[in-house]
Design a protein around this motif. Structure first.
Motif, PDB file in Angstrom:
ATOM      1  N   LEU A   1      -2.631   1.290  11.073  1.00 42.29           N
ATOM      2  CA  LEU A   1      -3.273   2.265  11.966  1.00 42.29           C
ATOM      3  C   LEU A   1      -4.015   3.360  11.188  1.00 42.29           C
ATOM      4  O   LEU A   1      -5.018   3.881  11.657  1.00 42.29           O
ATOM      5  CB  LEU A   1      -2.234   2.909  12.895  1.00 42.29           C
ATOM      6  CG  LEU A   1      -1.510   1.960  13.854  1.00 42.29           C
ATOM      7  CD1 LEU A   1      -0.560   2.739  14.749  1.00 42.29           C
ATOM      8  CD2 LEU A   1      -2.499   1.177  14.705  1.00 42.29           C
ATOM      9  N   GLN A   2      -3.485   3.650  10.004  1.00 41.21           N
ATOM     10  CA  GLN A   2      -4.066   4.763   9.232  1.00 41.21           C
ATOM     11  C   GLN A   2      -5.572   4.606   8.994  1.00 41.21           C
ATOM     12  O   GLN A   2      -6.326   5.570   9.192  1.00 41.21           O
ATOM     13  CB  GLN A   2      -3.279   4.909   7.917  1.00 41.21           C
ATOM     14  CG  GLN A   2      -3.455   6.249   7.225  1.00 41.21           C
ATOM     15  CD  GLN A   2      -4.749   6.311   6.419  1.00 41.21           C
ATOM     16  OE1 GLN A   2      -5.191   5.284   5.895  1.00 41.21           O
ATOM     17  NE2 GLN A   2      -5.332   7.498   6.356  1.00 41.21           N
TER      18      GLN A   2
ATOM     19  N   VAL B   1       2.111   1.438  10.562  1.00 40.34           N
ATOM     20  CA  VAL B   1       1.467   2.706  10.204  1.00 40.34           C
ATOM     21  C   VAL B   1       0.331   2.447   9.220  1.00 40.34           C
ATOM     22  O   VAL B   1      -0.764   3.008   9.344  1.00 40.34           O
ATOM     23  CB  VAL B   1       2.502   3.687   9.621  1.00 40.34           C
ATOM     24  CG1 VAL B   1       1.811   4.950   9.116  1.00 40.34           C
ATOM     25  CG2 VAL B   1       3.530   4.052  10.668  1.00 40.34           C
TER      26      VAL B   1
ATOM     27  N   GLY C   1       6.915   0.158   7.990  1.00 38.40           N
ATOM     28  CA  GLY C   1       5.758   0.876   7.451  1.00 38.40           C
ATOM     29  C   GLY C   1       4.450   0.137   7.593  1.00 38.40           C
ATOM     30  O   GLY C   1       3.374   0.715   7.414  1.00 38.40           O
TER      31      GLY C   1
END
Lengths: 328, 162
Positions: free
Chosen positions: B16-17, B13, B10
């Motif tokens: 990148l979010q 991600v 996780g």
């Protein structure tokens, strides 16, 4: 409503034809071209005057001058549609002043007086309790001034830009379409009657610049003159430049631009995407108005022509007719 | 930019979010597990485009996610403007015209197409300039306009800005 028409060229005759063709409730009591005039309180026979003019004769008597019509005829509105003089606006400027002082409304298609003396003429009209309207001075048939003054009332205009000269637009359209040189496209425009024998006024961007000055002063409340406009014409454009633009799905158009806040007043050839709404063909005009409430609006239409320009003049006349008490 | 994060599910991600949150566009993610020093830390390199002025906000969001930014690479030239110039381009030293923009350091001519129809006739060129910021682009265009004035060249600018 009684009107007096000064100028019996393309625009003046277009107005006369529209009056004959339609029931506009307009009586012509004064008429003058550059050589002659008629005054008739009972109403001039417009069809006969048109026939005389088209037969190559003066429209009226050589003993009656335009100044006589302004000063002596019985009319409610002076329709001033003589050719533009950008140096001093005369003799139209004097005629407009004369009519306003006589408490007569004025409708004009003449860019000279409006570009040179708008604040003075506006104040003079207000002091005499009459209207001064000039829709036909900018972009012929397009009701741009009406739209900005009435329809877009309450909006702040942040930018106003577009194609203000049909002659240049025709030349650029033809250069792009058939890889013509500037000289070839100009020759073709002349043949079709889109360009004058001396095309300087159009191709150097002077005509477009005058229209910007009118819009800046009359609508955007700026105080500008022709000298304030940064101006580049189209005479140096090459077919290769148009092809280089075309390679990127763009073309080149002569664009007039006013950005009130930044003080930008500019006429210059610009690279424009071919899908941009301002990319119109032939002699059309197109103007985009950027506003805060209404967003961007683009107006497209015929920027010149006898009946087309007459349309703008008649729009102004009926605007006045609907708002004034007759026989004042 | 090069990022350092905990090697846990996780985490990538999470890193990148924030990029999409600030309106950025991810061009490439390079993810290699060859750092011998620490097995619990993951090194990731990301190539991205960001709207002007959003870098600080992105760094702040990444820190909040517990992601350590090791290095920010060079900023690429993201703003592009294409102009056309007409005149005696070769006689007035086209390479000097290009140099005047390139020597600013923050804008450069990245593409040039030249059409020379005949000897002594004016030539036409399409010039693409790229810059790091919108301000630098305006400056480059100002330079080009003043060079054009000196050299008697016509510059045709795009209607819409950069």
């Amino acid at each position: 409503m009684r009107i007096a028409i000064l100028g019996f060229g393309s625009v003046g005759r277009g107005i006369a034809r529209a009056i004959l063709a339609k029931n506009l409730d307009l009586a012509v009591t004064g008429l003058a071209d550059s050589r002659s005039g008629i005054i008739d309180p009972a109403g001039i026979d417009i069809a006969a005057a048109l026939a005389r003019k088209e037969g190559g004769a003066p429209c009226g008597s050589p003993d009656v001058s335009p100044a006589d019509v302004v000063a002596k005829a019985d009319y409610d509105v002076l329709v001033e549609v003589t050719p533009t003089n950008v140096d001093d606006g005369e003799p139209a400027l004097g005629h407009i002043r004369g009519a306003l002082r006589r408490h007569k409304h004025v409708v004009t298609s003449n860019k000279g007086p409006i570009a040179l003396a708008y604040p003075e003429l506006r104040d003079l009209a207000a002091a005499n309790g009459v209207f001064l309207r000039y829709e036909a001075t900018v972009c012929g048939a397009i009701p741009l001034i009406h739209a900005m003054q009435e329809g877009l009332a309450g909006n702040t205009i942040s930018r106003l830009y577009g194609v203000f000269n049909g002659t240049c637009n025709y030349i650029l359209t033809r250069m792009a379409e058939d890889s013509l040189t500037y000289e070839q496209a100009l020759a073709e425009a002349r043949e079709l009657g889109y360009a004058e024998a001396d095309p300087t006024y159009d191709v150097e961007g002077i005509d477009a610049a005058i229209k910007l000055v009118i819009l800046a002063n009359a609508i955007l409340d700026m105080r500008t003159t022709l000298d304030d406009v940064e101006r580049t014409g189209i005479t140096l454009l090459t077919p290769e430049a148009l092809r280089l633009a075309e390679d990127q799905d763009c073309t080149i158009r002569l664009i007039g631009e006013v950005v009130p806040e930044a003080g930008v007043l500019r006429v210059s050839p610009r690279i424009v995407s071919k899908v941009h709404p301002l990319v119109v063909e032939g002699t059309l005009n197109a103007v985009t108005v950027g506003t805060d409430l209404a967003g961007d609006l683009t107006f497209i239409g015929k920027g010149a022509g006898s009946v087309e320009t007459a349309s703008a003049v008649i729009g102004d006349l009926l605007y006045i007719r609907d708002r004034h008490v007759q026989g004042s | 930019m090069k990022l350092e994060m905990r090697d846990q599910p996780g985490q990538l991600v999470a890193a990148l979010q924030p990029i999409s949150a600030v309106g950025g566009n991810i061009i490439a993610v390079i993810h290699q597990r060859e750092t011998p020093a620490a097995t619990e830390v993951l090194d990731v390199q990301i190539v991205l485009e960001l709207p002007e002025g959003r870098l600080e906000k992105l760094l702040e969001l990444l820190r909040e996610q517990g992601v350590n930014v090791v290095r920010i690479g060079e900023q690429r030239l993201l703003y592009e403007c294409t102009l056309i110039t007409i005149g005696h381009l070769m006689h007035t030293d086209l390479s000097d015209t290009v140099d005047r923009i390139d020597t600013t350091g923050s804008a450069e001519v990245t593409d040039l197409s030249l059409a020379m129809p005949a000897i002594n006739a004016p030539s036409s060129a399409r010039i693409t300039i790229r810059s790091t910021t919108r301000e630098e682009m305006k400056k480059a265009i100002r330079i080009l306009r003043s060079v054009a004035e000196q050299k008697d060249l016509l510059i045709i600018e795009p209607l819409e800005g950069v």
